[in-house]
Scaffold this motif. Structure first.
Motif, PDB file in Angstrom:
ATOM      1  N   ASP A   1       0.863  -1.169   0.000  1.00 39.62           N
ATOM      2  CA  ASP A   1       0.000   0.000   0.000  1.00 39.62           C
ATOM      3  C   ASP A   1       0.912   1.235   0.000  1.00 39.62           C
ATOM      4  O   ASP A   1       1.344   1.698   1.048  1.00 39.62           O
ATOM      5  N   ASP A   2       1.233   1.722  -1.195  1.00 40.17           N
ATOM      6  CA  ASP A   2       2.163   2.849  -1.323  1.00 40.17           C
ATOM      7  C   ASP A   2       3.472   2.593  -0.567  1.00 40.17           C
ATOM      8  O   ASP A   2       3.893   3.388   0.277  1.00 40.17           O
ATOM      9  N   VAL A   3       4.088   1.479  -0.867  1.00 43.98           N
ATOM     10  CA  VAL A   3       5.354   1.121  -0.217  1.00 43.98           C
ATOM     11  C   VAL A   3       6.506   1.774  -0.989  1.00 43.98           C
ATOM     12  O   VAL A   3       6.644   1.582  -2.204  1.00 43.98           O
ATOM     13  N   ARG A   4       7.315   2.540  -0.267  1.00 44.57           N
ATOM     14  CA  ARG A   4       8.423   3.276  -0.910  1.00 44.57           C
ATOM     15  C   ARG A   4       9.655   2.369  -1.009  1.00 44.57           C
ATOM     16  O   ARG A   4      10.098   1.797  -0.010  1.00 44.57           O
ATOM     17  N   VAL A   5      10.189   2.223  -2.226  1.00 44.21           N
ATOM     18  CA  VAL A   5      11.354   1.345  -2.463  1.00 44.21           C
ATOM     19  C   VAL A   5      12.416   2.163  -3.205  1.00 44.21           C
ATOM     20  O   VAL A   5      12.114   2.775  -4.236  1.00 44.21           O
ATOM     21  N   PRO A   6      13.664   2.173  -2.727  1.00 43.23           N
ATOM     22  CA  PRO A   6      14.698   2.918  -3.443  1.00 43.23           C
ATOM     23  C   PRO A   6      14.869   2.390  -4.880  1.00 43.23           C
ATOM     24  O   PRO A   6      14.812   1.176  -5.108  1.00 43.23           O
ATOM     25  N   ALA A   7      15.083   3.311  -5.830  1.00 47.23           N
ATOM     26  CA  ALA A   7      15.291   2.894  -7.224  1.00 47.23           C
ATOM     27  C   ALA A   7      16.511   1.977  -7.329  1.00 47.23           C
ATOM     28  O   ALA A   7      16.593   1.150  -8.238  1.00 47.23           O
ATOM     29  N   ALA A   8      17.451   2.118  -6.374  1.00 48.09           N
ATOM     30  CA  ALA A   8      18.639   1.252  -6.374  1.00 48.09           C
ATOM     31  C   ALA A   8      18.267  -0.207  -6.127  1.00 48.09           C
ATOM     32  O   ALA A   8      19.110  -1.104  -6.273  1.00 48.09           O
ATOM     33  N   ASN A   9      17.013  -0.471  -5.746  1.00 46.50           N
ATOM     34  CA  ASN A   9      16.577  -1.852  -5.482  1.00 46.50           C
ATOM     35  C   ASN A   9      16.008  -2.549  -6.713  1.00 46.50           C
ATOM     36  O   ASN A   9      15.532  -3.686  -6.608  1.00 46.50           O
ATOM     37  N   VAL A  10      16.003  -1.871  -7.868  1.00 47.80           N
ATOM     38  CA  VAL A  10      15.574  -2.572  -9.094  1.00 47.80           C
ATOM     39  C   VAL A  10      16.576  -3.705  -9.342  1.00 47.80           C
ATOM     40  O   VAL A  10      17.789  -3.484  -9.365  1.00 47.80           O
ATOM     41  N   LEU A  11      16.046  -4.936  -9.488  1.00 47.90           N
ATOM     42  CA  LEU A  11      16.911  -6.100  -9.707  1.00 47.90           C
ATOM     43  C   LEU A  11      16.943  -6.401 -11.205  1.00 47.90           C
ATOM     44  O   LEU A  11      15.920  -6.712 -11.803  1.00 47.90           O
ATOM     45  N   GLY A  12      18.118  -6.309 -11.802  1.00 52.07           N
ATOM     46  CA  GLY A  12      18.199  -6.420 -13.258  1.00 52.07           C
ATOM     47  C   GLY A  12      17.761  -5.097 -13.865  1.00 52.07           C
ATOM     48  O   GLY A  12      17.803  -4.057 -13.209  1.00 52.07           O
ATOM     49  N   GLU A  13      17.304  -5.155 -15.122  1.00 53.09           N
ATOM     50  CA  GLU A  13      16.939  -3.903 -15.795  1.00 53.09           C
ATOM     51  C   GLU A  13      15.463  -3.595 -15.663  1.00 53.09           C
ATOM     52  O   GLU A  13      14.642  -4.518 -15.605  1.00 53.09           O
ATOM     53  N   VAL A  14      15.134  -2.292 -15.670  1.00 58.87           N
ATOM     54  CA  VAL A  14      13.733  -1.875 -15.715  1.00 58.87           C
ATOM     55  C   VAL A  14      13.113  -2.440 -16.998  1.00 58.87           C
ATOM     56  O   VAL A  14      13.712  -2.350 -18.085  1.00 58.87           O
ATOM     57  N   GLY A  15      11.930  -3.062 -16.864  1.00 63.45           N
ATOM     58  CA  GLY A  15      11.245  -3.617 -18.032  1.00 63.45           C
ATOM     59  C   GLY A  15      11.700  -5.012 -18.420  1.00 63.45           C
ATOM     60  O   GLY A  15      11.172  -5.606 -19.353  1.00 63.45           O
ATOM     61  N   ARG A  16      12.699  -5.543 -17.691  1.00 65.36           N
ATOM     62  CA  ARG A  16      13.204  -6.903 -18.016  1.00 65.36           C
ATOM     63  C   ARG A  16      12.870  -7.887 -16.893  1.00 65.36           C
ATOM     64  O   ARG A  16      13.508  -8.923 -16.733  1.00 65.36           O
ATOM     65  N   GLY A  17      11.849  -7.540 -16.110  1.00 65.92           N
ATOM     66  CA  GLY A  17      11.499  -8.369 -14.947  1.00 65.92           C
ATOM     67  C   GLY A  17      11.089  -9.778 -15.319  1.00 65.92           C
ATOM     68  O   GLY A  17      11.420 -10.736 -14.601  1.00 65.92           O
TER      69      GLY A  17
END
Ligand SMILES: Cc1cc2nc3c(=O)[nH]c(=O)nc-3n(C[C@H](O)[C@H](O)[C@H](O)COP(=O)(O)OP(=O)(O)OC[C@H]3O[C@@H](n4cnc5c(N)ncnc54)[C@H](O)[C@@H]3O)c2cc1C
Length: 381
Positions: free
Chosen positions: A212-228
């Motif tokens: 519910d609107d959980v804030r996550v640092p962008a540095a926590n993207v695992l792999g590339e954006v859009g390649r999940g």
């Protein structure tokens, strides 16, 4: 048994001896209480569970898929809940090691590999099960962070872990190309977890997760954006191998229980094992077990050869899962009424085998993925 190298045979013998001695005696009590003996974890790490697939330079063992397959078969033979738990605990650090940044590895791997922390993997949603790309959990960019909103369903052991990998879309209009993997640390980004009572693998929890609107640092993207989805597929391929071999373990346990029971029990003045119809059931269980093992080991050796192994893992997951259900059902029949009693291991094996055809892609999804490869046309979209 398949032919194994000396190293593989030693691993099987030592892990089986350990599980028989230290874990098997705990199973009935934990099944009844729907709990898991978490304090056994550090000893299991020493055999290659959890840290096995992590590269040595990241603190793991890099044991390879054939050794992993042996570990998963032995976990499944001992207890379905153990195999399910070891699968998820192995996959999370594997993904971080495979696609994470150095900073992500430094933050998460030491805790996961020591057993101090445990992880979950959250993809499924109420309207996105087999069709995972239809997921609706959204990640909106806000400065150096993303804000996650959505719900996940049936997430294994989320109530027993405080971090994990969640799939969300950064752009719902982009379909599969918007799906992105995030590392979520519950200590910095709190979320809600509710357990959902379930039939098989009772030593695990199946959870609904609410973001519910959980804030996550962008540095926590695992792999590339859009390649999940590509990141998830790496986990799912290994997950399919793990589930397939866990199902082989369940079939093996069904076989051992059936042989012991058929030798010990007498009806009509002779042992059950002397009746031809009982022999037929026992031999069918043995044949299903061995054919499953051969397919599972073939998938593992394909991955060890550096090949993608998608087809082989799908075939193993499909065949081993369906076969474990048939083997467990036959074992129950060999046991007669005793097999339906909760005090019989066969009752638990029957319930646990029922899981094998659903997560990591149902049997139908495996068939459609193999059909696409064989026929060059997708029945999915
Ligand atoms: C014990 C357990 C643990 C799980 N753990 C996790 C976890 O840790 N993380 C996670 O993300 N998810 C987890 N899941 C979810 C699991 O991955 C999904 O349940 C699975 O992918 C199937 O999705 P669904 O349940 O929505 O079924 P649906 O996709 O709704 O399918 C229902 C039925 O329709 C069939 N079907 C669907 N589409 C087609 C088609 N195109 N053609 C033919 N048949 C079709 C299916 O094969 C199935 O028989 C878990 C599930 C269980 C039961």
């Amino acid at each position: 048994m398949t032919l194994l190298t000396d190293e593989e045979r030693l691993l099987r013998e030592s892990v089986r001896a350990f599980l028989d001695r230290k874990v098997a005696p705990l199973v009935a009590e934990h099944e009844r209480a729907r709990t898991f003996p978490w304090d056994i974890l550090p000893a299991l790490h020493d055999y290659g569970y959890v840290r096995g697939l992590v590269a040595p330079e990241d603190g793991g063992e890099g044991i390879g898929y054939t050794m992993l397959a042996i570990l998963m078969e032995e976990a499944g033979r001992c207890w379905g809940s153990l195999r399910t738990t070891m699968n998820i605990l192995t996959i999370v650090p594997y993904l971080i090691s495979a696609v994470g940044t150095q900073e992500q590895k430094d933050r998460f791997l030491p805790g996961l590999l020591s057993g101090e922390r445990r992880g979950w993997f959250a993809m499924t949603e109420s309207d996105a099960g087999s069709d995972a790309a239809a997921l609706r959990t959204i990640a909106r960019r806000d400065g150096d962070d993303y804000i996650l909103s959505g719900r996940k369903l049936y997430i294994t052991n989320a109530s027993h872990a405080d971090m994990g990998i969640v799939m969300a879309t950064v752009d719902p209009e982009a379909g599969a190309k918007g799906v992105t993997a995030f590392l979520l640390d519950g200590r910095e980004s709190p979320y809600e977890v509710h357990e959902i009572p379930h039939m098989p693998v009772r030593g695990t929890s199946s959870c609904e997760m609410v973001f519910d609107d959980v804030r996550v640092p962008a540095a926590n993207v695992l792999g590339e954006v859009g390649r999940g989805l590509a990141t998830a597929m790496r986990a799912i391929n290994v997950g399919r191998l793990n589930m397939a071999m866990g199902a082989v373990g369940l079939s093996q346990a069904a076989l051992e229980e059936s042989v012991a029971f058929a030798k010990a029990r007498e009806q009509f003045g002779r042992q059950l094992g002397g009746f031809q119809l009982v022999q037929e059931m026992v031999v069918e269980i043995a044949t299903l077990t061995q054919t499953s093992r051969l397919l599972g080991m073939n998938a593992a050796r394909t991955l060890d050869a550096g090949l993608p192994g998608r087809f082989e893992c799908s075939m193993a997951k499909y065949y081993c899962g369906e076969s474990a259900n048939r083997a467990a059902s036959l074992a129950l029949q060999v046991h007669g009424g005793a097999g339906l009693m909760e005090e019989s291991p066969v009752e638990r094996i029957f319930r646990d085998a029922r899981e094998a055809t659903i997560p990591e892609g149902t049997s139908q999804i495996q068939i459609l993925q193999m059909g696409r490869e064989l026929l060059g046309v997708s029945a999915l979209r």
